[in-house]
Write an enzyme that holds these catalytic residues in place. Structure first.
Site, PDB file in Angstrom:
ATOM      1  N   ASP A  10      38.398  50.797  17.019  1.00 26.16           N
ATOM      2  CA  ASP A  10      37.363  51.448  16.513  1.00 26.16           C
ATOM      3  C   ASP A  10      36.537  50.584  15.417  1.00 26.16           C
ATOM      4  O   ASP A  10      36.920  49.590  14.835  1.00 26.16           O
ATOM      5  CB  ASP A  10      37.867  52.645  15.900  1.00 26.16           C
ATOM      6  CG  ASP A  10      36.827  53.756  15.425  1.00 26.16           C
ATOM      7  OD1 ASP A  10      35.969  53.889  16.116  1.00 26.16           O
ATOM      8  OD2 ASP A  10      37.204  54.729  14.779  1.00 26.16           O
ATOM      9  N   GLY A  13      30.530  50.394  16.130  1.00 26.88           N
ATOM     10  CA  GLY A  13      29.085  50.986  15.302  1.00 26.88           C
ATOM     11  C   GLY A  13      28.848  50.680  14.139  1.00 26.88           C
ATOM     12  O   GLY A  13      27.767  50.105  13.754  1.00 26.88           O
ATOM     13  N   ARG A  14      29.800  51.056  13.181  1.00 27.51           N
ATOM     14  CA  ARG A  14      29.789  50.763  11.774  1.00 27.51           C
ATOM     15  C   ARG A  14      29.525  49.011  11.502  1.00 27.51           C
ATOM     16  O   ARG A  14      28.769  48.718  10.669  1.00 27.51           O
ATOM     17  CB  ARG A  14      30.830  51.230  11.023  1.00 27.51           C
ATOM     18  CG  ARG A  14      30.717  52.631  10.765  1.00 27.51           C
ATOM     19  CD  ARG A  14      32.408  53.112  10.403  1.00 27.51           C
ATOM     20  NE  ARG A  14      33.059  53.190  11.604  1.00 27.51           N
ATOM     21  CZ  ARG A  14      34.356  53.420  11.178  1.00 27.51           C
ATOM     22  NH1 ARG A  14      34.987  53.422  10.227  1.00 27.51           N
ATOM     23  NH2 ARG A  14      35.225  53.683  12.395  1.00 27.51           N
ATOM     24  N   TRP A  15      30.306  48.215  12.238  1.00 27.94           N
ATOM     25  CA  TRP A  15      30.042  46.814  12.091  1.00 27.94           C
ATOM     26  C   TRP A  15      28.571  46.448  12.536  1.00 27.94           C
ATOM     27  O   TRP A  15      27.897  45.723  11.959  1.00 27.94           O
ATOM     28  CB  TRP A  15      31.126  46.004  13.147  1.00 27.94           C
ATOM     29  CG  TRP A  15      30.845  44.586  13.106  1.00 27.94           C
ATOM     30  CD1 TRP A  15      31.707  43.561  12.243  1.00 27.94           C
ATOM     31  CD2 TRP A  15      30.093  43.735  13.837  1.00 27.94           C
ATOM     32  NE1 TRP A  15      30.992  42.461  12.558  1.00 27.94           N
ATOM     33  CE2 TRP A  15      30.380  42.383  13.308  1.00 27.94           C
ATOM     34  CE3 TRP A  15      29.035  43.894  15.081  1.00 27.94           C
ATOM     35  CZ2 TRP A  15      29.540  41.468  14.177  1.00 27.94           C
ATOM     36  CZ3 TRP A  15      28.419  42.848  15.363  1.00 27.94           C
ATOM     37  CH2 TRP A  15      28.633  41.493  14.967  1.00 27.94           C
ATOM     38  N   HIS A  27      29.149  46.786  20.322  1.00 22.17           N
ATOM     39  CA  HIS A  27      30.186  46.809  21.425  1.00 22.17           C
ATOM     40  C   HIS A  27      30.328  45.523  22.106  1.00 22.17           C
ATOM     41  O   HIS A  27      31.355  45.177  22.885  1.00 22.17           O
ATOM     42  CB  HIS A  27      29.708  47.875  22.576  1.00 22.17           C
ATOM     43  CG  HIS A  27      29.485  49.176  22.087  1.00 22.17           C
ATOM     44  ND1 HIS A  27      30.899  49.957  21.269  1.00 22.17           N
ATOM     45  CD2 HIS A  27      28.685  50.156  21.766  1.00 22.17           C
ATOM     46  CE1 HIS A  27      30.599  51.070  20.980  1.00 22.17           C
ATOM     47  NE2 HIS A  27      29.228  51.345  21.269  1.00 22.17           N
ATOM     48  N   SER A  55      36.947  56.767  25.967  1.00 17.91           N
ATOM     49  CA  SER A  55      37.688  58.150  26.160  1.00 17.91           C
ATOM     50  C   SER A  55      36.751  59.130  26.888  1.00 17.91           C
ATOM     51  O   SER A  55      35.545  58.876  26.956  1.00 17.91           O
ATOM     52  CB  SER A  55      37.855  58.663  24.529  1.00 17.91           C
ATOM     53  OG  SER A  55      36.494  59.121  24.304  1.00 17.91           O
ATOM     54  N   GLU A  57      36.134  62.046  25.762  1.00 17.38           N
ATOM     55  CA  GLU A  57      35.017  62.544  24.856  1.00 17.38           C
ATOM     56  C   GLU A  57      33.962  61.479  24.630  1.00 17.38           C
ATOM     57  O   GLU A  57      32.859  61.865  24.433  1.00 17.38           O
ATOM     58  CB  GLU A  57      35.625  62.399  23.388  1.00 17.38           C
ATOM     59  CG  GLU A  57      36.772  63.797  23.297  1.00 17.38           C
ATOM     60  CD  GLU A  57      37.979  63.250  23.874  1.00 17.38           C
ATOM     61  OE1 GLU A  57      38.437  62.302  23.827  1.00 17.38           O
ATOM     62  OE2 GLU A  57      38.623  64.367  24.415  1.00 17.38           O
ATOM     63  N   ARG A  61      28.406  60.903  24.385  1.00 19.63           N
ATOM     64  CA  ARG A  61      27.499  59.925  23.392  1.00 19.63           C
ATOM     65  C   ARG A  61      26.005  59.889  23.981  1.00 19.63           C
ATOM     66  O   ARG A  61      26.014  60.247  25.199  1.00 19.63           O
ATOM     67  CB  ARG A  61      28.235  58.536  23.500  1.00 19.63           C
ATOM     68  CG  ARG A  61      29.451  58.553  22.439  1.00 19.63           C
ATOM     69  CD  ARG A  61      29.927  57.098  21.946  1.00 19.63           C
ATOM     70  NE  ARG A  61      31.073  57.224  20.994  1.00 19.63           N
ATOM     71  CZ  ARG A  61      31.309  56.113  20.439  1.00 19.63           C
ATOM     72  NH1 ARG A  61      30.627  54.889  20.205  1.00 19.63           N
ATOM     73  NH2 ARG A  61      32.389  56.556  19.527  1.00 19.63           N
ATOM     74  N   LEU A 121      51.067  39.204  31.589  1.00 12.93           N
ATOM     75  CA  LEU A 121      50.464  40.588  30.979  1.00 12.93           C
ATOM     76  C   LEU A 121      50.257  41.259  31.736  1.00 12.93           C
ATOM     77  O   LEU A 121      49.295  41.181  32.495  1.00 12.93           O
ATOM     78  CB  LEU A 121      49.635  39.729  29.797  1.00 12.93           C
ATOM     79  CG  LEU A 121      48.840  40.801  29.064  1.00 12.93           C
ATOM     80  CD1 LEU A 121      49.802  41.902  28.057  1.00 12.93           C
ATOM     81  CD2 LEU A 121      47.640  40.481  28.408  1.00 12.93           C
ATOM     82  N   ARG A 178      45.239  50.879  15.116  1.00 12.15           N
ATOM     83  CA  ARG A 178      43.906  51.529  15.197  1.00 12.15           C
ATOM     84  C   ARG A 178      43.088  50.758  14.220  1.00 12.15           C
ATOM     85  O   ARG A 178      43.372  50.759  13.065  1.00 12.15           O
ATOM     86  CB  ARG A 178      43.904  53.044  14.734  1.00 12.15           C
ATOM     87  CG  ARG A 178      42.538  53.626  14.857  1.00 12.15           C
ATOM     88  CD  ARG A 178      42.589  55.038  14.519  1.00 12.15           C
ATOM     89  NE  ARG A 178      40.936  55.530  14.811  1.00 12.15           N
ATOM     90  CZ  ARG A 178      40.483  56.661  15.449  1.00 12.15           C
ATOM     91  NH1 ARG A 178      41.252  57.329  16.065  1.00 12.15           N
ATOM     92  NH2 ARG A 178      39.420  56.910  15.533  1.00 12.15           N
TER      93      ARG A 178
END
Ligand code: FPP
Length: 236
Positions: A10, A13-15, A27, A55, A57, A61, A121, A178
């Site tokens: 998360d 966007g703020r970055w 992104h 997600s 949700e 967007r 991995l 997170r």
């Protein structure tokens, strides 16, 4: 033991906003952090990494942002697959992938097939993923199996239910990180995280470097996991 790390990536966007850049720039930088997290897991010999990339949700967007994220996904599926395969990384995708565009579904299927025998991995990418929807679908499938007579109600236990989830055969996460400062699970791995250690950091995902990853791993190792039992120290 730290076998599986799950990450809610998360703060993209703020970055970007803090740098007067469009959200897509966040992104893009975030996708580079995802690559770095895969490398960090290999270095730390962590066997499973699950990344919450999109997600259920997130479909809500703005159309342009969804398009940007899907294009990024296309780009990385094309450009990184060879390299991941060379590094012995197995790719798995969890979520309602039938909602993705057909070409992306094809790329995902091909990537899973190509890397299925890799062992360094397992990088599990959650796409169109929602935990409640996953559990609801699992319950529907269980009900159908009981109805069809292939499963007896008394045989249904936690392990059986786990096998109806998208994460079938993937161990539960030991550590869930997170980034971005919020402290919630946002419909991510709700069943699987019953005993997971949670680690929250203010760091925005595009700035989540290997050093930040190592900090989270160290925090995990400093915790005592009791799984509902008495502390070993108190018991003696
Ligand atoms: C949350 O940041 C991040 C996402 C919704 C997407 C995560 C995607 C990546 C790291 C890129 C790689 C993924 C794909 C699909 C190629 P936010 O936008 O919610 O940030 P904010 O809370 O600061 O607005």
């Amino acid at each position: 033991m730290l076998k599986h790390v799950a990450i809610i990536m998360d703060g993209n966007g703020r970055w970007a906003k803090a740098r007067h850049l469009p959200r897509v720039a966040g992104h893009k930088k975030g996708a580079e952090s995802a690559k770095a997290a895969i490398e960090s897991c290999i270095k730390h010999k962590i066997q499973y990494l699950t990344l919450y990339a999109f997600s259920s949700e997130n479909w809500g967007r703005p159309e342009d942002e969804v398009k940007d994220l899907m294009n990024l996904l296309r780009f990385y599926l094309d450009s990184e697959l060879k390299n991941l395969h060379k590094n012995n990384v197995r790719l798995r995708f969890v979520g309602d992938t039938a909602k993705l565009e057909k070409d992306i579904q094809d790329k995902i299927t091909a990537a899973e097939k190509l890397t299925e025998n890799n062992t360094a991995l397992t990088a599990c990418i959650a796409l169109s993923y929602g935990s409640r929807q996953e559990i609801t679908n699992a319950i529907k499938a269980v009900a159908k199996a009981i109805n069809d007579g292939t499963l007896k109600i008394n045989e249904l236990d936690e392990d059986t239910l786990s096998n109806y989830l998208y994460t079938k055969n993937i161990p539960d996460p030991d550590l869930l990180i997170r980034t971005g400062g919020d402290q919630r699970l946002s419909n991510f791995l709700l069943w699987q995280s019953a005993y997971t250690e949670l680690y929250f950091t203010e760091c925005f995902w595009p700035e989540f470097t290997e050093a930040e990853f190592t900090k989270a791993v160290e925090a995990f190792h400093s915790r005592e996991r009791r799984f509902g039992q008495t502390s070993v120290k108190e018991a003696i």
